[in-house]
Write an enzyme that holds these catalytic residues in place. Structure first.
Site, PDB file in Angstrom:
ATOM      1  CE  LYS A  55      -2.741  -1.959   3.318  1.00 58.29           C
ATOM      2  NZ  LYS A  55      -3.297  -2.495   4.664  1.00 58.29           N
ATOM      3  CD  GLU A 112       8.262  -1.652  -3.435  1.00 56.34           C
ATOM      4  OE1 GLU A 112       7.666  -0.518  -2.344  1.00 56.34           O
ATOM      5  OE2 GLU A 112       8.849  -2.931  -2.715  1.00 56.34           O
ATOM      6  CG  ASP A 113       7.160   2.034   0.140  1.00 53.38           C
ATOM      7  OD1 ASP A 113       7.840   1.369  -0.298  1.00 53.38           O
ATOM      8  OD2 ASP A 113       6.071   1.612   0.952  1.00 53.38           O
ATOM      9  CG  ASP A 116      14.686  -1.824   4.370  1.00 51.69           C
ATOM     10  OD1 ASP A 116      15.216  -0.508   5.403  1.00 51.69           O
ATOM     11  OD2 ASP A 116      14.691  -3.034   5.155  1.00 51.69           O
ATOM     12  CG  ASP A 172       2.441   1.026   7.426  1.00 54.01           C
ATOM     13  OD1 ASP A 172       3.304   0.454   6.440  1.00 54.01           O
ATOM     14  OD2 ASP A 172       1.755  -0.346   7.936  1.00 54.01           O
TER      15      ASP A 172
HETATM   16  P1  IMP Z   1      12.515  -4.166   1.878  1.00 57.37           P
HETATM   17  O1  IMP Z   1      12.470  -6.326   0.991  1.00 57.37           O
HETATM   18  O2  IMP Z   1      13.820  -4.826   2.547  1.00 57.37           O
HETATM   19  O3  IMP Z   1      13.623  -3.415   0.611  1.00 57.37           O
HETATM   20  O4  IMP Z   1      11.673  -3.654   2.113  1.00 57.37           O
HETATM   21  C1  IMP Z   1      10.332  -3.216   0.930  1.00 57.37           C
HETATM   22  C2  IMP Z   1      10.092  -2.805   2.165  1.00 57.37           C
HETATM   23  O5  IMP Z   1       9.909  -2.575   3.751  1.00 57.37           O
HETATM   24  C3  IMP Z   1       8.794  -1.142   1.650  1.00 57.37           C
HETATM   25  O6  IMP Z   1       8.284  -1.156   0.849  1.00 57.37           O
HETATM   26  C4  IMP Z   1       7.891  -1.358   3.170  1.00 57.37           C
HETATM   27  O7  IMP Z   1       6.588  -1.106   2.951  1.00 57.37           O
HETATM   28  C5  IMP Z   1       8.766  -0.963   3.864  1.00 57.37           C
HETATM   29  N1  IMP Z   1       9.840  -0.339   4.303  1.00 57.37           N
HETATM   30  C6  IMP Z   1      10.875  -0.375   4.449  1.00 57.37           C
HETATM   31  N2  IMP Z   1      11.114   0.272   5.389  1.00 57.37           N
HETATM   32  C7  IMP Z   1      10.697   1.298   5.870  1.00 57.37           C
HETATM   33  C8  IMP Z   1      10.608   1.851   6.181  1.00 57.37           C
HETATM   34  O8  IMP Z   1      11.627   3.117   7.384  1.00 57.37           O
HETATM   35  N3  IMP Z   1       8.853   2.812   6.791  1.00 57.37           N
HETATM   36  C9  IMP Z   1       8.461   2.142   6.918  1.00 57.37           C
HETATM   37  N4  IMP Z   1       8.309   1.200   5.863  1.00 57.37           N
HETATM   38  C10 IMP Z   1       9.313   0.328   5.776  1.00 57.37           C
HETATM   39 MG    MG Z   2       6.134  -0.810  -0.602  1.00 59.09          MG
END
Ligand code: IMP
Ligand code: MG
Length: 195
Positions: A55, A112-113, A116, A172
């Site tokens: 979302k 993507e938002d 991470d 969020d």
């Molecule tokens: P990844 O798989 O670790 O790259 O994480 C990606 C997802 O984790 C993002 O699309 C977010 O939904 C969530 N996420 C990662 N870091 C944050 C943050 O600082 N705040 C909120 N959501 C996060």
């Molecule tokens: Mg996301």
């Protein structure tokens, strides 16, 4: 009673939970307009299908679409790797797939938002590649390069940010704070109370 309903009844301001603003509304909107121009130039005269990851990307996608001046389609996917809090569960689940959109031969832009660890996209990209798009490019509003565990080739980044948990503009914590118009860092007391 969920945390959300406690906030409604206590007339709590979401802004009170923010320690500091990392990216203010004006800076965000300026960069989104720039990204819209870059995408419009890159795909001018070509087919473009935007795939927004729910979302967290929803506010960014809505503003970005208005900044893109060329015709394009939109579809959504939903993934989950977080169990409502701050720590990744490490497993990426597809909660919602595209709605009958055939990717074959299409120019696909994944929106993507935040990236991470990179686990979400490294799981999603091969899955979408199997559907034979003409090309698949990645646009993320935020990037936390210090947190990366898995390499992901990212084509456009709105902002690189430090290793801090951020909320607002779609992002969020425990499903709250998405409606803040800026990107902010939560006060540690907020997540200490609930984790
Ligand atoms: P990844 O798989 O670790 O790259 O994480 C990606 C997802 O984790 C993002 O699309 C977010 O939904 C969530 N996420 C990662 N870091 C944050 C943050 O600082 N705040 C909120 N959501 C996060
Ligand atoms: Mg996301």
């Amino acid at each position: 009673m969920s945390k959300g309903s406690v906030y409604i009844w206590s007339n709590h301001s979401l802004h009170d939970d923010i320690d500091h603003i990392l990216i203010d509304e004006v800076t965000l909107q300026r960069r989104v307009r720039e990204l819209g121009q870059l995408i419009s130039l890159e795909y001018a005269g070509k087919d473009l299908l935007c795939v927004s990851i729910l979302k967290g990307s929803v506010l960014f996608t809505a503003d970005l679409m208005r900044a893109i001046t060329i015709p394009h389609e939109l579809d959504f996917m939903a993934t989950s790797s977080y169990s409502g809090g701050m720590a990744s569960t490490g497993t990426v689940k597809i909660l919602q797939d595209l709605k009958n959109t055939n990717l074959e031969g299409r120019n696909v832009l994944l929106i993507e938002d935040i990236i991470d660890s990179g686990k979400t996209l490294s799981h999603l990209i091969p899955l979408l590649q199997e559907r034979h798009p003409a090309n698949l490019r990645i646009l993320t509003l935020l990037d936390k390069p210090q947190r990366r565990e898995v390499y992901v080739k990212v084509d456009w980044i709105g902002f690189s940010i430090p290793d801090e948990f951020v909320v607002g503009y779609g992002l969020d914590y425990a499903e709250l704070y998405r409606n803040l118009p800026y990107i902010g860092v939560l006060k540690p007391s907020v997540y200490c109370e609930t984790e």
